[in-house]
Design an enzyme around this catalytic site. Structure first.
Site, PDB file in Angstrom:
ATOM      1  N   GLY A 268       0.816  -1.224   0.000  1.00  0.00           N
ATOM      2  CA  GLY A 268       0.000   0.000   0.000  1.00  0.00           C
ATOM      3  C   GLY A 268       0.840   1.261   0.000  1.00  0.00           C
ATOM      4  O   GLY A 268       0.665   2.130  -0.848  1.00  0.00           O
ATOM      5  N   ALA A 269       1.762   1.355   0.955  1.00  0.00           N
ATOM      6  CA  ALA A 269       2.586   2.549   1.065  1.00  0.00           C
ATOM      7  C   ALA A 269       3.729   2.288   2.036  1.00  0.00           C
ATOM      8  O   ALA A 269       3.738   1.267   2.718  1.00  0.00           O
ATOM      9  CB  ALA A 269       1.762   3.731   1.567  1.00  0.00           C
ATOM     10  N   MET A 270       4.688   3.225   2.099  1.00  0.00           N
ATOM     11  CA  MET A 270       5.876   3.018   2.916  1.00  0.00           C
ATOM     12  C   MET A 270       6.282   4.305   3.616  1.00  0.00           C
ATOM     13  O   MET A 270       6.360   5.360   3.007  1.00  0.00           O
ATOM     14  CB  MET A 270       7.009   2.500   2.018  1.00  0.00           C
ATOM     15  CG  MET A 270       8.301   2.236   2.752  1.00  0.00           C
ATOM     16  SD  MET A 270       8.072   0.966   4.022  1.00  0.00           S
ATOM     17  CE  MET A 270       9.226   1.542   5.253  1.00  0.00           C
ATOM     18  N   GLU A 271       6.575   4.150   4.916  1.00  0.00           N
ATOM     19  CA  GLU A 271       6.777   5.302   5.804  1.00  0.00           C
ATOM     20  C   GLU A 271       8.198   5.861   5.846  1.00  0.00           C
ATOM     21  O   GLU A 271       8.601   6.424   6.881  1.00  0.00           O
ATOM     22  CB  GLU A 271       6.363   4.894   7.222  1.00  0.00           C
ATOM     23  CG  GLU A 271       7.296   3.868   7.921  1.00  0.00           C
ATOM     24  CD  GLU A 271       6.860   2.410   7.801  1.00  0.00           C
ATOM     25  OE1 GLU A 271       6.142   2.091   6.833  1.00  0.00           O
ATOM     26  OE2 GLU A 271       7.250   1.595   8.660  1.00  0.00           O
ATOM     27  N   ASN A 272       8.988   5.777   4.765  1.00  0.00           N
ATOM     28  CA  ASN A 272      10.347   6.311   4.779  1.00  0.00           C
ATOM     29  C   ASN A 272      10.393   7.696   5.426  1.00  0.00           C
ATOM     30  O   ASN A 272       9.529   8.522   5.167  1.00  0.00           O
ATOM     31  CB  ASN A 272      10.846   6.440   3.334  1.00  0.00           C
ATOM     32  CG  ASN A 272      10.506   5.226   2.516  1.00  0.00           C
ATOM     33  OD1 ASN A 272      10.917   4.120   2.841  1.00  0.00           O
ATOM     34  ND2 ASN A 272       9.702   5.410   1.481  1.00  0.00           N
ATOM     35  N   GLU A 305       0.783   5.970   7.413  1.00  0.00           N
ATOM     36  CA  GLU A 305       2.206   6.223   7.129  1.00  0.00           C
ATOM     37  C   GLU A 305       2.695   7.424   7.917  1.00  0.00           C
ATOM     38  O   GLU A 305       3.813   7.413   8.435  1.00  0.00           O
ATOM     39  CB  GLU A 305       2.439   6.428   5.631  1.00  0.00           C
ATOM     40  CG  GLU A 305       1.936   5.293   4.727  1.00  0.00           C
ATOM     41  CD  GLU A 305       2.334   3.898   5.167  1.00  0.00           C
ATOM     42  OE1 GLU A 305       3.418   3.744   5.771  1.00  0.00           O
ATOM     43  OE2 GLU A 305       1.557   2.945   4.917  1.00  0.00           O
ATOM     44  N   HIS A 308       3.407   6.483  11.488  1.00  0.00           N
ATOM     45  CA  HIS A 308       4.658   5.732  11.647  1.00  0.00           C
ATOM     46  C   HIS A 308       5.831   6.644  12.009  1.00  0.00           C
ATOM     47  O   HIS A 308       6.836   6.177  12.531  1.00  0.00           O
ATOM     48  CB  HIS A 308       5.025   5.016  10.343  1.00  0.00           C
ATOM     49  CG  HIS A 308       4.513   3.607  10.223  1.00  0.00           C
ATOM     50  ND1 HIS A 308       4.621   2.686  11.241  1.00  0.00           N
ATOM     51  CD2 HIS A 308       3.936   2.944   9.182  1.00  0.00           C
ATOM     52  CE1 HIS A 308       4.115   1.516  10.830  1.00  0.00           C
ATOM     53  NE2 HIS A 308       3.683   1.647   9.594  1.00  0.00           N
TER      54      HIS A 308
HETATM   55  N1  TRP Z   1       5.715  -0.550   6.400  1.00  0.00           N
HETATM   56  C1  TRP Z   1       4.733  -0.513   5.340  1.00  0.00           C
HETATM   57  C2  TRP Z   1       3.425  -0.139   5.997  1.00  0.00           C
HETATM   58  O1  TRP Z   1       2.842  -0.885   6.691  1.00  0.00           O
HETATM   59  C3  TRP Z   1       4.583  -1.838   4.647  1.00  0.00           C
HETATM   60  C4  TRP Z   1       5.315  -2.003   3.358  1.00  0.00           C
HETATM   61  C5  TRP Z   1       5.267  -1.193   2.302  1.00  0.00           C
HETATM   62  C6  TRP Z   1       6.131  -3.082   2.957  1.00  0.00           C
HETATM   63  N2  TRP Z   1       5.992  -1.719   1.268  1.00  0.00           N
HETATM   64  C7  TRP Z   1       6.526  -2.863   1.653  1.00  0.00           C
HETATM   65  C8  TRP Z   1       6.551  -4.218   3.581  1.00  0.00           C
HETATM   66  C9  TRP Z   1       7.311  -3.758   0.956  1.00  0.00           C
HETATM   67  C10 TRP Z   1       7.353  -5.123   2.906  1.00  0.00           C
HETATM   68  C11 TRP Z   1       7.735  -4.897   1.604  1.00  0.00           C
HETATM   69  O2  TRP Z   1       2.979   0.933   5.923  1.00  0.00           O
HETATM   70 ZN    ZN Z   2       2.590   0.218   8.543  1.00  0.00          ZN
END
Ligand code: TRP
Ligand code: ZN
Length: 869
Positions: A268-272, A305, A308
């Site tokens: 879905g998305a990533m919290e960088n 996100e 996070h």
């Molecule tokens: N940390 C992300 C979330 O929960 C999850 C996530 C996004 C992820 N892209 C990923 C985990 C790729 C493993 C691989 O918001």
């Molecule tokens: Zn998450």
């Protein structure tokens, strides 16, 4: 057959790092074919350092170029496909030293979408969980937290925009049309939170003031043609920032916060840190192209996100077994945020019901199947397989139980102490529990069992009313079925909200804490036999074993003051009848009618109350699942509701119109949901004019919710107008990838119907369609995953044809994107509970996949666990 035993990682094998990193400098010369990555890392002895230990860095699919230590070329190293081990370190590694590495990666060839990759000509990264090692050699583990300074260099014409974490320090023009940007992240972070984005993107931006008065720059970056679809995401981000200040006293800690949308993304998305990267599906929305559900999902994923930043980034995980520490907590936070956005108390209940439906449809089956694991797993082969509904959704339920036990204020005290103790650290689930316990001076020892035991607990209810003594006796007995490696389970600490419903309405809500295996309570001065309302608001993630008369269930369905349990009673009644292959009787229909006509209830609540339990949840109630039988019984039940309440559906269809400009707010969305349920019910009841009404709605709609619902009703019921409208839809939205995904998904999830080609044929045709792309996860999910996981009656065919399609798809997808293939592989997890011939057909398909010698670790783990080998 691959004879090598798969490598397994164990939680109890955790060792702190031998070395850790101070300052990290990264320099990227971006080129789709060959990106040169130079790193300069300050290395210092770590918590378990021993003199003379080599420095072992992880690295995958990298071309090694050179290594220097303290400025000198270093020749004492060893390369494997997975690592770079450096020996003969200066002064045996006892003093800090500087490592410089040059290596090369190939972003445009990277179809796994982990590490650095190219999507539609632009560069993106995805590092969680272990993707950073595909960018450069590194201590790629979350307990190594370092400060990053990053320089990106590229041709300005191809990559006008260069982004990374933190603050922008400088932009520089270079000779021959190149340019560079340097970014610095002031906060130490683990490598999984690193990100870079480069390419032809544009942004909308806004400046806001945070609680302390500091100015914050917010940006949402997308491809230029999508700029007009970013408003809702920006509003959601601003609302999230304000909510986290108000509810938890947590402020945004950076001057700049960016969201970037990308069309190729595994999740879905990533919290960088400061540079969240999103699947376009969770950013882009306009009334014409996005449904109410899309708007709501964007709001909650943007919030997730953003949240996070504190729960995950400022305080991170010691190791990946602790994943639920950040994910369960952050899901809980985004659920609470969304509930608060609903406005009314009954709106909150709607949100709660939706969350519980998801838990039961997806997490309960997982917890009863071959991939069952505690929210803090003890073992994994591939960490990517553990981003599960258990870690996320059950994890959130566990966090919610702290709040139920400690109260909202007690929970807040626990959160405050958690940040006070652990800001800037990489910690464990136990640390979170101890913060909650210490802040509230309570003993949560038994609560730990929620972290260590898999399986959904069962609570059996025994009740007895003593009219003479005016006493009500309640006994609760808990149990939990064995799971792999856990034959006998310890008792859980289970908070159960309950209330005795009486005509006098004189009993308060109470919180029972079930701690023993068996516990009894006596309630005094109860002047009539009460109806028990228990596990109100779904206070614990359990199965309730409670034999209630249909009369009591009807009472609850029409009058329980806990909106969740009111909904629950209706679900329970419907479930019992469907499983016994019965149709709703006159009383139940009467109760449905009263509910639909009740002016005090939210339309969204009515929609949920009239939506039947999902097929996969019904499967979980059976000893031996006959999917076609369950489909028919459920469909017949639905047909009866549709026919018996015909005038009500017609009336609601007219009453629930939302004229004027589109607004995605919860009240309007609820009206649309109920209106569109009514439309579908009219088609289900075979009302002659219904298909014409749907066609008219399809043509005249000013928003995607109504257009898509009308199209869905036509397609699902096999109306003659379906074909023309489907073609029109494709033409109308041929430039909108996310809408074309909907067009695919609608057809792949259509149940089998008379006089229409078999769904499998449709899906096979869709897989050959010119717009189908095997390397775009959203497209693959809209066709293949949708069919195998969201279309049970189409998928489970007696001849096993659905399973053969599944096996072919897993094998075709695995070499391209193992992570997405492994999700698909899970579609057959529950094969053992199916009746014959389904069961044998599923096993055969699993064995065919298992026989492939080149499976990824991701798919191998899922398949071998399913087969129990
Ligand atoms: N940390 C992300 C979330 O929960 C999850 C996530 C996004 C992820 N892209 C990923 C985990 C790729 C493993 C691989 O918001
Ligand atoms: Zn998450």
């Amino acid at each position: 057959m691959n004879t090598e035993l798969p490598k397994s990682f164990r939680r109890l094998d955790y060792l702190p790092p031998h070395y850790t990193f101070g300052q990290v400098e990264l320099d990227f010369a971006l080129d789709p074919a060959r990106t040169i990555v130079k790193s300069r890392i300050e290395v210092i002895p770590g918590a378990s350092f021993k003199a003379g230990t080599p420095l072992v860095l992880q690295g995958q699919e990298l071309e090694f170029v050179s290594l220097r230590i303290n400025g000198e070329a270093h020749r004492h190293f060893e390369l494997t496909p997975e690592s770079l081990s450096i020996h003969s370190l200066p002064n045996e590694g006892k003093d800090p030293f500087v490592v410089e590495i040059i290596c090369i990666c190939a972003p445009e060839k990277n179809t796994t979408l982990m590490g650095l990759y190219v999507s539609n000509g632009n560069f993106f990264t995805q590092c969680e969980a272990e993707g950073f090692r595909k960018i450069t050699y590194f201590l790629d583990r979350p307990d190594v937290m370092a400060r990053y300074r990053v320089t990106l260099t590229a041709r300005e014409a191809e990559c006008p925009v260069l982004l990374s974490n933190g603050n922008l320090l400088a932009i520089e023009k270079l000779p021959n049309g190149w340019h560079s940007a340097t970014w610095e992240d002031p906060f130490p972070k683990p490598s999984y939170l690193f990100a870079l984005v480069a390419g032809k993107l544009e942004c909308i931006e806004e400046t806001i003031s945070s609680g302390s008065g500091a100015k914050k720059l917010l940006q949402i970056w997308v491809e230029p043609h999508d700029l007009k679809k970013t408003r809702h995401a920006m509003d959601s981000l601003i609302a999230s920032i304000h909510w986290d200040e108000k509810r938890f006293g947590l402020e945004l800690d950076l001057e700049r916060f960016m969201i970037v949308a990308v069309g190729d993304f595994n999740m879905g998305a990533m919290e960088n840190k400061g540079l969240n990267i999103f699947n376009t599906k969770f950013v882009l929305a306009q009334p014409e192209t996005a449904t109410d559900a899309d708007f709501a999902n964007i709001e909650s994923v943007v919030a997730h996100e953003y949240f996070h930043n504190w729960t995950g980034n400022r305080v991170t995980c010691q190791d990946w077994f602790q994943l639920s520490l950040k994910e369960g907590l952050t899901v809980f936070r985004d659920q609470e945020f969304s509930a608060d956005q609903m406005g009314s108390e009954s709106g909150r209940a709607v949100k709660r019901i939706e969350d519980v439906r998801l838990l039961r449809q997806l997490q309960f089956p997982e917890d009863a199947g071959p991939m069952a694991h505690p929210i803090r797993p003890d073992e994994y082969q591939e960490i990517n397989n553990f981003y599960t509904v258990t870690v996320y959704e059950k994890g959130s339920e566990v966090v919610r139980m702290y709040q139920t036990l400690l109260g909202k204020e007690g929970f807040r005290k626990g959160m405050d102490l958690y940040f006070k103790r652990h800001d800037g650290q990489a910690v464990t689930c136990d640390d979170f529990l101890m913060a909650m316990a210490d802040a509230n001076a309570c003993d949560l020892t038994q609560f730990k069992n929620w972290y260590s035991q898999a399986g959904t607990p069962r609570v059996k209810v025994e009740e007895r009313y003593d009219a003479a003594a005016k006493q009500y006796h309640l006994t609760l007995i808990q149990s939990c079925a064995p799971s792999l490696g856990q034959a006998v389970k310890k008792s859980f600490h289970i908070p159960l909200k309950m209330r005795l419903l009486t005509t006098a309405n004189d009993q308060p809500e109470k919180l029972l804490e079930l701690i023993e295996e068996k516990q009894s309570w006596t309630f005094e001065n109860i002047s009539e036999r009460p109806v028990l309302s228990i596990n109100r608001d779904f206070s614990a993630p359990i199965h309730l074993d409670f034999k209630q008369s249909e009369t009591d269930l009807l009472t609850q369905f029409s009058s329980d003051d806990d909106a969740f349990n009111r909904w629950e009673a209706g679900q329970k009644l419907a479930m019992q009848m469907i499983l016994e292959n019965r149709l709703p009787d006159a009383q139940f229909i009467g109760a449905y009618r009263n509910l639909l006509q009740d002016q005090t209830l939210d339309p969204a609540f009515k929609d949920l109350a009239l939506t039947l339990p999902a097929e996969t949840y019904l499967y979980e109630q059976c000893e031996s699942v006959d999917p076609q039988q369950i489909y028919s019984a459920r469909r017949a039940f639905r047909h009866a509701i549709a026919s018996e309440l015909n005038p009500e559906w017609m009336q609601l269809y007219r009453q629930m119109q939302t004229p004027g400009a589109f607004s995605p707010d919860a009240i309007s969305a609820g009206k649309r949901a109920l209106k569109n349920l009514s439309l579908s019910m009219l088609l289900e009841a075979d009302i002659p004019e219904a298909a014409l009404m749907a066609e008219a709605q399809y043509q005249n709609a000013n928003n995607m919710t109504d257009r898509y619902a009308a199209l869905g009703a036509l397609v699902v019921h096999g109306a003659p107008q379906a074909k023309v409208c489907l073609d029109d839809f494709y033409q109308r939205f041929s430039d909108e990838a996310l809408v074309i995904d909907k067009w695919f998904a609608l057809q792949s999830t259509r149940p089998p119907i008379a006089n229409v080609e078999a769904t499998l044929n449709t899906v096979e045709r869709l897989r050959e369609h010119e717009a189908f792309k095997m390397n775009n996860p959203n497209r693959v999910r809209s066709v293949i995953h949708a069919f195998c996981m969201n279309n049970p009656s189409g998928f489970h065919q007696k001849d096993g044809s659905g399973y053969a399609f599944w096996a072919d798809s897993v094998l075709a997808l695995d070499p391209i994107n193992p992570q997405v293939a492994a999700r698909l592989a899970r579609a057959l997890d529950r094969w053992r509970v199916f009746a014959q011939p389904y069961q044998n057909q599923m096993r055969a398909a699993l064995e065919r996949v298992a026989a492939c010698s080149s499976l990824s670790a991701d798919v191998r783990e899922v398949i071998s666990k399913a087969l129990g080998s």
